[in-house]
Design a protein around this motif. Structure first.
Motif, PDB file in Angstrom:
ATOM      1  N   VAL A 192     -22.218 -29.532 -18.929  1.00 43.68           N
ATOM      2  CA  VAL A 192     -20.862 -29.663 -19.483  1.00 43.68           C
ATOM      3  C   VAL A 192     -20.520 -31.140 -19.689  1.00 43.68           C
ATOM      4  O   VAL A 192     -19.390 -31.580 -19.481  1.00 43.68           O
ATOM      5  CB  VAL A 192     -19.804 -28.982 -18.584  1.00 43.68           C
ATOM      6  N   GLY A 193     -21.514 -31.925 -20.100  1.00 43.18           N
ATOM      7  CA  GLY A 193     -21.342 -33.361 -20.209  1.00 43.18           C
ATOM      8  C   GLY A 193     -20.461 -33.804 -21.356  1.00 43.18           C
ATOM      9  O   GLY A 193     -20.067 -33.020 -22.229  1.00 43.18           O
ATOM     10  N   VAL A 194     -20.178 -35.110 -21.371  1.00 44.21           N
ATOM     11  CA  VAL A 194     -19.183 -35.654 -22.296  1.00 44.21           C
ATOM     12  C   VAL A 194     -19.658 -35.676 -23.747  1.00 44.21           C
ATOM     13  O   VAL A 194     -18.832 -35.812 -24.661  1.00 44.21           O
ATOM     14  CB  VAL A 194     -18.760 -37.080 -21.868  1.00 44.21           C
ATOM     15  N   SER A 195     -20.956 -35.518 -24.005  1.00 45.11           N
ATOM     16  CA  SER A 195     -21.406 -35.507 -25.396  1.00 45.11           C
ATOM     17  C   SER A 195     -20.993 -34.224 -26.118  1.00 45.11           C
ATOM     18  O   SER A 195     -21.027 -34.155 -27.347  1.00 45.11           O
ATOM     19  CB  SER A 195     -22.932 -35.670 -25.469  1.00 45.11           C
ATOM     20  N   MET A 219     -27.545 -40.850 -17.231  1.00 45.44           N
ATOM     21  CA  MET A 219     -27.180 -41.621 -18.422  1.00 45.44           C
ATOM     22  C   MET A 219     -26.105 -42.661 -18.057  1.00 45.44           C
ATOM     23  O   MET A 219     -26.295 -43.454 -17.157  1.00 45.44           O
ATOM     24  CB  MET A 219     -26.713 -40.696 -19.551  1.00 45.44           C
ATOM     25  N   GLU A 220     -24.942 -42.623 -18.752  1.00 41.36           N
ATOM     26  CA  GLU A 220     -23.886 -43.592 -18.458  1.00 41.36           C
ATOM     27  C   GLU A 220     -22.979 -43.143 -17.314  1.00 41.36           C
ATOM     28  O   GLU A 220     -22.188 -43.924 -16.796  1.00 41.36           O
ATOM     29  CB  GLU A 220     -23.049 -43.888 -19.714  1.00 41.36           C
ATOM     30  N   GLY A 221     -23.062 -41.861 -16.910  1.00 43.33           N
ATOM     31  CA  GLY A 221     -22.333 -41.387 -15.734  1.00 43.33           C
ATOM     32  C   GLY A 221     -20.843 -41.233 -15.913  1.00 43.33           C
ATOM     33  O   GLY A 221     -20.070 -41.446 -14.972  1.00 43.33           O
ATOM     34  N   ALA A 222     -20.392 -40.812 -17.089  1.00 40.76           N
ATOM     35  CA  ALA A 222     -18.952 -40.742 -17.359  1.00 40.76           C
ATOM     36  C   ALA A 222     -18.289 -39.466 -16.850  1.00 40.76           C
ATOM     37  O   ALA A 222     -17.053 -39.420 -16.702  1.00 40.76           O
ATOM     38  CB  ALA A 222     -18.705 -40.863 -18.864  1.00 40.76           C
ATOM     39  N   LEU A 223     -19.070 -38.414 -16.574  1.00 40.59           N
ATOM     40  CA  LEU A 223     -18.488 -37.111 -16.258  1.00 40.59           C
ATOM     41  C   LEU A 223     -17.481 -37.125 -15.101  1.00 40.59           C
ATOM     42  O   LEU A 223     -16.406 -36.529 -15.219  1.00 40.59           O
ATOM     43  CB  LEU A 223     -19.605 -36.097 -15.984  1.00 40.59           C
ATOM     44  N   PRO A 224     -17.762 -37.753 -13.967  1.00 40.77           N
ATOM     45  CA  PRO A 224     -16.797 -37.721 -12.852  1.00 40.77           C
ATOM     46  C   PRO A 224     -15.432 -38.316 -13.207  1.00 40.77           C
ATOM     47  O   PRO A 224     -14.400 -37.822 -12.742  1.00 40.77           O
ATOM     48  CB  PRO A 224     -17.489 -38.540 -11.758  1.00 40.77           C
ATOM     49  N   PRO A 239     -24.434 -39.987  -8.989  1.00 38.22           N
ATOM     50  CA  PRO A 239     -25.248 -40.537 -10.077  1.00 38.22           C
ATOM     51  C   PRO A 239     -26.692 -40.066  -9.940  1.00 38.22           C
ATOM     52  O   PRO A 239     -27.211 -39.948  -8.823  1.00 38.22           O
ATOM     53  CB  PRO A 239     -25.138 -42.044  -9.847  1.00 38.22           C
ATOM     54  N   THR A 240     -27.326 -39.756 -11.063  1.00 40.08           N
ATOM     55  CA  THR A 240     -28.734 -39.377 -11.014  1.00 40.08           C
ATOM     56  C   THR A 240     -29.582 -40.411 -11.754  1.00 40.08           C
ATOM     57  O   THR A 240     -29.078 -41.199 -12.560  1.00 40.08           O
ATOM     58  CB  THR A 240     -28.980 -37.988 -11.645  1.00 40.08           C
ATOM     59  N   SER A 241     -30.858 -40.368 -11.492  1.00 35.87           N
ATOM     60  CA  SER A 241     -31.797 -41.302 -12.114  1.00 35.87           C
ATOM     61  C   SER A 241     -32.257 -40.824 -13.480  1.00 35.87           C
ATOM     62  O   SER A 241     -33.252 -41.317 -14.010  1.00 35.87           O
ATOM     63  CB  SER A 241     -32.992 -41.515 -11.190  1.00 35.87           C
ATOM     64  N   VAL A 242     -31.541 -39.862 -14.059  1.00 32.09           N
ATOM     65  CA  VAL A 242     -31.866 -39.343 -15.382  1.00 32.09           C
ATOM     66  C   VAL A 242     -31.360 -40.307 -16.448  1.00 32.09           C
ATOM     67  O   VAL A 242     -30.186 -40.690 -16.444  1.00 32.09           O
ATOM     68  CB  VAL A 242     -31.222 -37.953 -15.587  1.00 32.09           C
ATOM     69  N   THR A 256     -21.009 -47.216 -13.084  1.00 35.33           N
ATOM     70  CA  THR A 256     -19.914 -46.582 -13.839  1.00 35.33           C
ATOM     71  C   THR A 256     -19.011 -45.799 -12.904  1.00 35.33           C
ATOM     72  O   THR A 256     -17.774 -45.896 -12.977  1.00 35.33           O
ATOM     73  CB  THR A 256     -20.486 -45.637 -14.908  1.00 35.33           C
ATOM     74  N   MET A 257     -19.599 -45.014 -12.005  1.00 36.19           N
ATOM     75  CA  MET A 257     -18.818 -44.154 -11.116  1.00 36.19           C
ATOM     76  C   MET A 257     -18.027 -44.970 -10.099  1.00 36.19           C
ATOM     77  O   MET A 257     -16.877 -44.649  -9.782  1.00 36.19           O
ATOM     78  CB  MET A 257     -19.741 -43.150 -10.432  1.00 36.19           C
ATOM     79  N   ILE A 258     -18.645 -46.014  -9.574  1.00 29.43           N
ATOM     80  CA  ILE A 258     -17.936 -46.874  -8.620  1.00 29.43           C
ATOM     81  C   ILE A 258     -16.723 -47.538  -9.279  1.00 29.43           C
ATOM     82  O   ILE A 258     -15.690 -47.754  -8.645  1.00 29.43           O
ATOM     83  CB  ILE A 258     -18.889 -47.937  -8.044  1.00 29.43           C
ATOM     84  N   ASN A 259     -16.853 -47.832 -10.567  1.00 25.49           N
ATOM     85  CA  ASN A 259     -15.775 -48.503 -11.298  1.00 25.49           C
ATOM     86  C   ASN A 259     -14.864 -47.531 -12.035  1.00 25.49           C
ATOM     87  O   ASN A 259     -14.121 -47.934 -12.938  1.00 25.49           O
ATOM     88  CB  ASN A 259     -16.383 -49.491 -12.295  1.00 25.49           C
ATOM     89  N   SER A 260     -14.880 -46.260 -11.645  1.00 26.34           N
ATOM     90  CA  SER A 260     -14.056 -45.257 -12.305  1.00 26.34           C
ATOM     91  C   SER A 260     -12.577 -45.614 -12.235  1.00 26.34           C
ATOM     92  O   SER A 260     -12.074 -46.054 -11.199  1.00 26.34           O
ATOM     93  CB  SER A 260     -14.272 -43.889 -11.644  1.00 26.34           C
ATOM     94  N   CYS A 261     -11.884 -45.415 -13.354  1.00 32.87           N
ATOM     95  CA  CYS A 261     -10.440 -45.668 -13.368  1.00 32.87           C
ATOM     96  C   CYS A 261      -9.655 -44.435 -12.935  1.00 32.87           C
ATOM     97  O   CYS A 261      -8.434 -44.499 -12.777  1.00 32.87           O
ATOM     98  CB  CYS A 261      -9.995 -46.121 -14.755  1.00 32.87           C
ATOM     99  N   ALA A 262     -10.340 -43.307 -12.735  1.00 28.82           N
ATOM    100  CA  ALA A 262      -9.663 -42.098 -12.266  1.00 28.82           C
ATOM    101  C   ALA A 262      -9.472 -42.172 -10.756  1.00 28.82           C
ATOM    102  O   ALA A 262     -10.348 -42.650 -10.026  1.00 28.82           O
ATOM    103  CB  ALA A 262     -10.465 -40.865 -12.634  1.00 28.82           C
ATOM    104  N   ASN A 263      -8.324 -41.686 -10.285  1.00 35.36           N
ATOM    105  CA  ASN A 263      -8.071 -41.659  -8.844  1.00 35.36           C
ATOM    106  C   ASN A 263      -8.768 -40.457  -8.216  1.00 35.36           C
ATOM    107  O   ASN A 263      -9.056 -39.464  -8.881  1.00 35.36           O
ATOM    108  CB  ASN A 263      -6.568 -41.568  -8.579  1.00 35.36           C
ATOM    109  N   GLY A 264      -9.036 -40.554  -6.924  1.00 34.74           N
ATOM    110  CA  GLY A 264      -9.591 -39.416  -6.195  1.00 34.74           C
ATOM    111  C   GLY A 264     -11.064 -39.174  -6.416  1.00 34.74           C
ATOM    112  O   GLY A 264     -11.550 -38.064  -6.177  1.00 34.74           O
ATOM    113  N   VAL A 265     -11.792 -40.194  -6.865  1.00 36.31           N
ATOM    114  CA  VAL A 265     -13.231 -40.064  -7.085  1.00 36.31           C
ATOM    115  C   VAL A 265     -13.984 -40.885  -6.041  1.00 36.31           C
ATOM    116  O   VAL A 265     -13.766 -42.100  -5.924  1.00 36.31           O
ATOM    117  CB  VAL A 265     -13.637 -40.540  -8.495  1.00 36.31           C
ATOM    118  N   ALA A 266     -14.827 -40.229  -5.258  1.00 44.07           N
ATOM    119  CA  ALA A 266     -15.691 -40.915  -4.290  1.00 44.07           C
ATOM    120  C   ALA A 266     -17.128 -40.797  -4.778  1.00 44.07           C
ATOM    121  O   ALA A 266     -17.484 -39.834  -5.466  1.00 44.07           O
ATOM    122  CB  ALA A 266     -15.554 -40.292  -2.910  1.00 44.07           C
TER     123      ALA A 266
END
Length: 294
Positions: A192-195, A219-224, A239-242, A256-266
């Protein structure tokens, strides 16, 4: 198995007095103890008592004889065992010693369930209920689709596991099967990725019902980040190594995930499905406990 479980088993006539005594003697309650010393391993027999979760076996790199002995001992003490990152060779050795052991080559989980029934919410290895646009035939080693896992109220709450793509499923299954083993109900939403973000939107009503969402992507890890902006409950990003070269074996997705602008993401470590499944179950248990008190 802690002392109370042993005594309940004896009271119910499930184990003899001699076996109960032997099991209690294996539990050393003195400060600094609480483990079984096997020489090459000190099994933490009090971990479940302290944390609510028994010790889990990290199979990768363990010598064959040691691994088999550890599975034997944990199964003897706990009545079940759960291990991650097992190879087919390791699985064959453990299954020869413990015929009840189950191996899933997709997640690389090698487990022994309690006799007489599954301890989680599924009874077979492999994938137990794939939602979303994932084609089960694309996943080598997956065994059957049984709808949403779990029946009724799960002690580990409700967890949604989402992936960006089909290639992320091995890590996602490690997370999902970890959560199931520890008592969570798991709903799977794969590919269910962003593409093709409409695939995610079409499933958001179900995803929002979860106590915790695990979002697995390479990939770029935008889903979370996308999911984090659309749900009210915690999101655990994996994050995966894919990916191609600049993915840097998952480092790009991790950043990307560490720098997420969404709240509540670990965020957990790269490819750490087990860690995500464990934490999601902790959150789910708290949610389930709160509902039970209402």
């Amino acid at each position: 198995m802690d002392i109370q479980e042993i005594l309940r088993g004896y009271k119910a006539g499930e184990i003899s007095l001699e076996i109960a005594e032997a099991k209690i003697r294996q539990i050393d309650e003195r400060p600094g103890k609480g483990y079984t010393n096997m020489g090459f391993a000190r099994l933490d027999t009090q971990r479940k008592e302290r944390s609510g979760f028994p010790e889990v076996i990290f199979c990768s790199g363990k010598p064959d004889d040691y691994l088999v002995a550890i599975y034997r001992k944990i199964t003897e003490l706990e009545g079940r065992a759960f291990g991650t990152r097992a190879t087919p060779h390791q699985a064959a050795l453990v299954q020869e010693a413990i015929p009840a052991a189950e191996y899933d080559p997709v997640s690389r989980i090698l487990k022994v369930e309690r006799s007489g029934g599954a301890s989680g919410n599924t009874g077979a290895s492999g994938m137990h209920g794939v939602s979303g646009s994932c084609d089960i035939s694309d996943v080598s080693g997956a065994t059957g689709v049984h709808g949403v896992s779990g029946v009724g109220t799960a002690s580990g709450g409700r967890v949604a596991v989402c992936t960006g793509g089909t290639a992320d499923i091995p890590v996602a299954e490690e997370a999902a099967q970890t959560a199931e083993f520890f008592g969570a109900r798991v709903d799977r939403f794969y590919d269910v990725g962003v593409s093709g973000i409409h695939r995610l939107f079409n499933n958001m009503d179900e995803i929002r019902k979860a106590d915790c969402v695990i979002a697995v992507a390479g990939m770029e890890g935008a889903l979370p980040t996308v999911i984090g902006g659309m749900v009210r409950n915690p999101v655990i990003a994996v994050p995966t190594s894919v990916g191609y070269g600049a993915n840097m074996q998952g480092l790009t997705a991790l950043l990307t995930m560490i720098n997420s602008c969404a709240n509540g993401v670990a965020v957990v470590n790269i490819d750490n499905g087990y860690g995500a499944g464990y934490m999601a179950t902790q959150i789910g248990r708290l949610a389930a406990s709160g509902r039970n008190r209402e």
